[in-house]
Write a protein that holds these residues in place. Sequence first.
Motif, PDB file in Angstrom:
ATOM      1  N   TRP A 118      -8.910  -6.782   6.072  1.00 24.49           N
ATOM      2  CA  TRP A 118      -7.971  -7.820   5.643  1.00 24.49           C
ATOM      3  C   TRP A 118      -7.584  -7.618   4.175  1.00 24.49           C
ATOM      4  O   TRP A 118      -6.418  -7.680   3.819  1.00 24.49           O
ATOM      5  N   ASP A 119      -8.571  -7.364   3.322  1.00 23.47           N
ATOM      6  CA  ASP A 119      -8.323  -7.203   1.887  1.00 23.47           C
ATOM      7  C   ASP A 119      -7.494  -5.967   1.555  1.00 23.47           C
ATOM      8  O   ASP A 119      -6.813  -5.932   0.541  1.00 23.47           O
ATOM      9  N   HIS A 120      -7.561  -4.940   2.398  1.00 20.57           N
ATOM     10  CA  HIS A 120      -6.932  -3.663   2.084  1.00 20.57           C
ATOM     11  C   HIS A 120      -5.762  -3.298   2.988  1.00 20.57           C
ATOM     12  O   HIS A 120      -5.392  -2.138   3.096  1.00 20.57           O
ATOM     13  N   GLY A 121      -5.176  -4.279   3.652  1.00 22.76           N
ATOM     14  CA  GLY A 121      -3.946  -4.032   4.402  1.00 22.76           C
ATOM     15  C   GLY A 121      -4.109  -3.538   5.816  1.00 22.76           C
ATOM     16  O   GLY A 121      -3.158  -3.042   6.413  1.00 22.76           O
ATOM     17  N   ASP A 124      -1.569  -5.314   8.104  1.00 18.77           N
ATOM     18  CA  ASP A 124      -0.165  -5.396   7.692  1.00 18.77           C
ATOM     19  C   ASP A 124       0.752  -5.289   8.900  1.00 18.77           C
ATOM     20  O   ASP A 124       0.615  -4.378   9.716  1.00 18.77           O
ATOM     21  N   LYS A 127       3.382  -1.961  10.969  1.00 23.50           N
ATOM     22  CA  LYS A 127       2.865  -0.604  10.875  1.00 23.50           C
ATOM     23  C   LYS A 127       2.008  -0.310  12.105  1.00 23.50           C
ATOM     24  O   LYS A 127       1.334  -1.190  12.624  1.00 23.50           O
ATOM     25  N   ARG A 132      -1.655   2.254   9.294  1.00 27.58           N
ATOM     26  CA  ARG A 132      -2.521   1.335   8.544  1.00 27.58           C
ATOM     27  C   ARG A 132      -3.821   2.023   8.136  1.00 27.58           C
ATOM     28  O   ARG A 132      -4.289   1.865   7.012  1.00 27.58           O
ATOM     29  N   THR A 135      -3.179   4.460   5.289  1.00 27.60           N
ATOM     30  CA  THR A 135      -3.027   3.729   4.030  1.00 27.60           C
ATOM     31  C   THR A 135      -4.387   3.310   3.486  1.00 27.60           C
ATOM     32  O   THR A 135      -4.654   3.438   2.287  1.00 27.60           O
ATOM     33  N   LEU A 136      -5.263   2.809   4.369  1.00 30.96           N
ATOM     34  CA  LEU A 136      -6.603   2.419   3.934  1.00 30.96           C
ATOM     35  C   LEU A 136      -7.344   3.596   3.318  1.00 30.96           C
ATOM     36  O   LEU A 136      -7.966   3.473   2.267  1.00 30.96           O
ATOM     37  N   ARG A 139      -5.871   4.575  -0.116  1.00 31.05           N
ATOM     38  CA  ARG A 139      -6.268   3.610  -1.157  1.00 31.05           C
ATOM     39  C   ARG A 139      -7.718   3.798  -1.547  1.00 31.05           C
ATOM     40  O   ARG A 139      -8.074   3.719  -2.716  1.00 31.05           O
ATOM     41  N   ARG A 146      -3.033   3.597  -7.014  1.00 30.68           N
ATOM     42  CA  ARG A 146      -3.512   2.239  -7.279  1.00 30.68           C
ATOM     43  C   ARG A 146      -4.975   2.296  -7.694  1.00 30.68           C
ATOM     44  O   ARG A 146      -5.745   3.108  -7.214  1.00 30.68           O
ATOM     45  N   ASN A 148      -8.195   0.245  -7.372  1.00 28.67           N
ATOM     46  CA  ASN A 148      -8.852  -0.876  -6.734  1.00 28.67           C
ATOM     47  C   ASN A 148     -10.095  -1.221  -7.531  1.00 28.67           C
ATOM     48  O   ASN A 148     -11.087  -0.520  -7.488  1.00 28.67           O
TER      49      ASN A 148
END
Length: 153
Positions: A118-121, A124, A127, A132, A135-136, A139, A146, A148
């Motif tokens: 939930w915190d890291h998309g 979303d 997608k 997804r 992306t996780l 990140r 970014r 974190n």
Amino acid sequence: MFGLLWANRKTLRFDPSAYTRVASVRPSVRTSPNDGLPLRETVAECTQYVKLQARDLGQIGLTPPVGMKDDEPVTLEGGSTLILDEYGRLKYDIHNRLPRKGEPEGLAEAQGRLQYLWDHGGFDAGKSIGARLATLHRRRAGLDGRNNRSEVW
């Protein structure tokens, strides 16, 4: 393989209400460390899925993250890699079980994964699951530029 799983679902602690999939069954030949003779084994990968909405997480013992809508679709996943000997007997069961009410260690781990996603998309909209997850991983590795601040060494 599915018949073997179903017949041993209690021993393997598979959830009979979850969708169960045998992802692969592969033969394996390796050299025995004891006598150097060939050792024939079978490796089977099995996954289990439960699809529900955030409002139903309490039935399992999980709490939806703050800000998650009640109708948010959530998929819980678990699975096992089974190693069978040449006679089809279970030697090893490496597993990540579905969370169950009444199993605090599994619930705490599942709650942590749910909060992380939930915190890291991970939820979303718009997608695919593959996008997804990619992306996780970007990140987490810091490849998207970014920073974190919750992940520090």
